[in-house]
Motif scaffolding. Structure first.
Motif, short mmCIF file in Angstrom:
data_model
loop_
_atom_site.label_atom_id
_atom_site.label_comp_id
_atom_site.label_asym_id
_atom_site.label_seq_id
_atom_site.Cartn_x
_atom_site.Cartn_y
_atom_site.Cartn_z
N ALA A 155 0.83 -1.21 0.00
CA ALA A 155 0.00 0.00 0.00
C ALA A 155 0.86 1.26 0.00
O ALA A 155 0.43 2.30 -0.50
CB ALA A 155 -0.92 -0.01 1.22
N THR A 156 2.07 1.17 0.56
CA THR A 156 2.99 2.31 0.53
C THR A 156 3.22 2.79 -0.90
O THR A 156 3.18 4.00 -1.18
CB THR A 156 4.34 1.92 1.17
OG1 THR A 156 4.14 1.68 2.57
CG2 THR A 156 5.37 3.02 0.99
N GLU A 157 3.44 1.85 -1.80
CA GLU A 157 3.70 2.22 -3.20
C GLU A 157 2.43 2.74 -3.88
O GLU A 157 2.49 3.64 -4.73
CB GLU A 157 4.25 1.02 -3.96
CG GLU A 157 5.56 0.48 -3.39
CD GLU A 157 6.63 1.56 -3.31
OE1 GLU A 157 6.71 2.40 -4.23
OE2 GLU A 157 7.38 1.57 -2.32
N VAL A 158 1.28 2.17 -3.51
CA VAL A 158 0.02 2.65 -4.08
C VAL A 158 -0.25 4.08 -3.65
O VAL A 158 -0.59 4.96 -4.46
CB VAL A 158 -1.15 1.72 -3.66
CG1 VAL A 158 -2.48 2.30 -4.14
CG2 VAL A 158 -0.96 0.32 -4.23
N PHE A 159 -0.10 4.34 -2.35
CA PHE A 159 -0.31 5.70 -1.83
C PHE A 159 0.72 6.67 -2.40
O PHE A 159 0.40 7.82 -2.71
CB PHE A 159 -0.22 5.70 -0.31
CG PHE A 159 -1.46 5.20 0.38
CD1 PHE A 159 -2.72 5.65 0.00
CD2 PHE A 159 -1.39 4.29 1.41
CE1 PHE A 159 -3.87 5.21 0.63
CE2 PHE A 159 -2.52 3.83 2.05
CZ PHE A 159 -3.76 4.29 1.66
N ARG A 160 1.95 6.22 -2.51
CA ARG A 160 3.00 7.10 -3.05
C ARG A 160 2.67 7.52 -4.48
O ARG A 160 2.80 8.69 -4.86
CB ARG A 160 4.36 6.40 -3.01
CG ARG A 160 5.53 7.28 -3.42
CD ARG A 160 6.84 6.50 -3.39
NE ARG A 160 6.89 5.53 -4.45
CZ ARG A 160 7.32 5.78 -5.70
NH1 ARG A 160 7.75 7.00 -6.01
NH2 ARG A 160 7.35 4.83 -6.60
N GLY A 161 2.24 6.55 -5.29
CA GLY A 161 1.86 6.88 -6.66
C GLY A 161 0.67 7.84 -6.71
O GLY A 161 0.62 8.72 -7.57
N ALA A 162 -0.28 7.65 -5.78
CA ALA A 162 -1.45 8.53 -5.76
C ALA A 162 -1.06 9.95 -5.36
O ALA A 162 -1.57 10.92 -5.91
CB ALA A 162 -2.49 7.97 -4.79
N ILE A 163 -0.16 10.07 -4.39
CA ILE A 163 0.30 11.40 -3.96
C ILE A 163 1.03 12.11 -5.09
O ILE A 163 0.81 13.30 -5.35
CB ILE A 163 1.19 11.28 -2.71
CG1 ILE A 163 0.37 10.82 -1.52
CG2 ILE A 163 1.86 12.62 -2.40
CD1 ILE A 163 1.20 10.52 -0.28
N ILE A 164 1.89 11.38 -5.78
CA ILE A 164 2.66 11.97 -6.87
C ILE A 164 1.74 12.40 -8.02
O ILE A 164 2.01 13.38 -8.72
CB ILE A 164 3.72 10.97 -7.38
CG1 ILE A 164 4.78 10.74 -6.29
CG2 ILE A 164 4.38 11.46 -8.66
CD1 ILE A 164 5.79 9.66 -6.64
N ALA A 165 0.61 11.67 -8.20
CA ALA A 165 -0.30 11.96 -9.32
C ALA A 165 -1.09 13.25 -9.12
O ALA A 165 -1.67 13.77 -10.08
CB ALA A 165 -1.26 10.80 -9.51
N ILE A 166 -1.14 13.77 -7.91
CA ILE A 166 -1.89 15.00 -7.65
C ILE A 166 -1.05 16.20 -8.12
O ILE A 166 0.10 16.35 -7.70
CB ILE A 166 -2.21 15.13 -6.15
CG1 ILE A 166 -3.09 13.95 -5.70
CG2 ILE A 166 -2.93 16.45 -5.86
CD1 ILE A 166 -3.29 13.88 -4.22
N PRO A 167 -1.59 17.06 -8.97
CA PRO A 167 -0.82 18.20 -9.47
C PRO A 167 -0.31 19.10 -8.36
O PRO A 167 -1.00 19.34 -7.36
CB PRO A 167 -1.83 18.94 -10.36
CG PRO A 167 -2.85 17.91 -10.72
CD PRO A 167 -2.95 16.99 -9.55
#
Length: 231
Positions: free
Chosen positions: A111-123
Motif C-alpha cells: 500500500a505504501t507504493e500505491v499511496f506514493r503513486g497517488a500522492i505523486i499523481a496529484i498536481p
C-alpha cells in the motif's frame, strides 16, 4: 446439489467469520502503515525517505508465510520476558494477533507504493492553491491531498485487499481456526479432501466477490464529484 458437510458446517461458517475479522483488522493496520510509509517516501527529508524505502523493500522481499512464522514463533522469548516483567507468566502472542501484524505489515508495504503513486499523481498546483489561500500544511493535506489520494488509490488498494483476503489462509499454519484450518480439520476427520477443499474454495471466492462489489461502490462514491464534472 446438496453437499454433506458431516457436521462441519458451523465450524466452516465460524471460520469464514474469523477470516473476515482477520482481513479487516490487517487492512486497518496496513492502511495506517501504508500511508505513513508513503508520506515518508515522499518527504523532503532523506532520513524519512530511507526509512520508508527500507520498510517497503524488506517486507516485500520476504514471503508472507515467513512473516507469519517469524512473528508468531520469533516473539516467544520476548513475550515471555515481557510477561515476567509484568507479572503475567502466560503472556503470549495469539495466532490472531500474529496474523494481523504479519498480514498488516505485508499489506502496508504494498500500500505504501500505491499511496506514493497517488500522492505523486496529484498536481502540484493544488498544493500551491492551498498555500495561496493561507491554509496550513495539515489542512492542505487533509482537505486537498487526502480526498484526491483516496480516489486515485482505491483501485490499487482494492486489488491488494482481495489478495489479503486469500492470504489469510496462511495463518492456518499457526493454528488460527479460519476457513482453511477448519477445512483441514474436516478433511482429517472425514478423509474427504476434495469435498471440503472445494467448499473452502467457494467460500473464499464468495468473500472475494463481496469485496469486489464493495470496492465498486466505494470507487463510484469517491468519484461522484469528478463524474459530474466530466459530464
Amino acid at each position: 446439489m446438496n453437499i454433506d458437510l458431516h457436521g462441519f458446517g458451523p465450524a466452516l461458517a465460524a471460520g469464514a467469520l474469523m477470516t473476515v475479522k482477520l482481513a479487516l483488522s490487517a487492512l486497518c493496520l496496513g492502511l495506517v502503515l501504508g500511508l505513513l510509509g508513503a508520506l515518508a517516501k515522499t518527504s523532503p527529508y532523506k532520513a524519512l525517505q530511507a526509512l520508508g524505502g527500507t520498510y517497503s523493500t524488506i517486507v516485500r522481499g520476504v514471503p508472507e508465510l515467513l512473516w507469519v512464522l517469524l512473528l508468531y514463533f520469533g516473539t516467544v522469548n520476548m513475550m515471555a520476558a515481557l510477561g515476567a516483567w509484568l507479572g503475567m507468566p502466560d503472556l503470549t502472542l495469539s495466532p490472531f494477533a500474529a496474523g494481523v501484524i504479519a498480514l498488516g505489515l505485508c499489506f502496508g508495504s504494498y500500500a505504501t507504493e500505491v499511496f506514493r503513486g497517488a500522492i505523486i499523481a496529484i498536481p502540484k498546483g493544488h498544493r500551491e492553491a492551498g498555500q495561496a489561500l493561507g491554509l496550513s500544511k495539515l489542512r492542505i493535506f487533509t482537505r486537498l491531498i487526502l480526498p484526491q489520494m483516496w480516489r486515485i488509490a482505491l483501485p490499487g488498494l482494492g486489488n491488494l485487499f482481495m489478495i489479503l483476503m486469500k492470504d489469510t489462509a496462511l495463518v492456518s499454519v499457526i493454528g488460527l481456526e479460519e476457513i482453511m484450518r477448519n477445512a483441514q480439520n474436516a478433511v482429517t476427520d472425514t478423509k474427504l479432501a476434495f469435498n471440503f477443499y472445494m467448499v473452502a474454495a467457494v467460500m473464499y471466492l464468495g468473500l472475494t466477490v463481496l469485496a469486489m462489489v464493495g470496492m465498486h461502490f466505494m470507487e463510484k462514491y469517491a468519484a461522484r464529484g469528478f463524474t459530474r464534472a466530466a459530464q
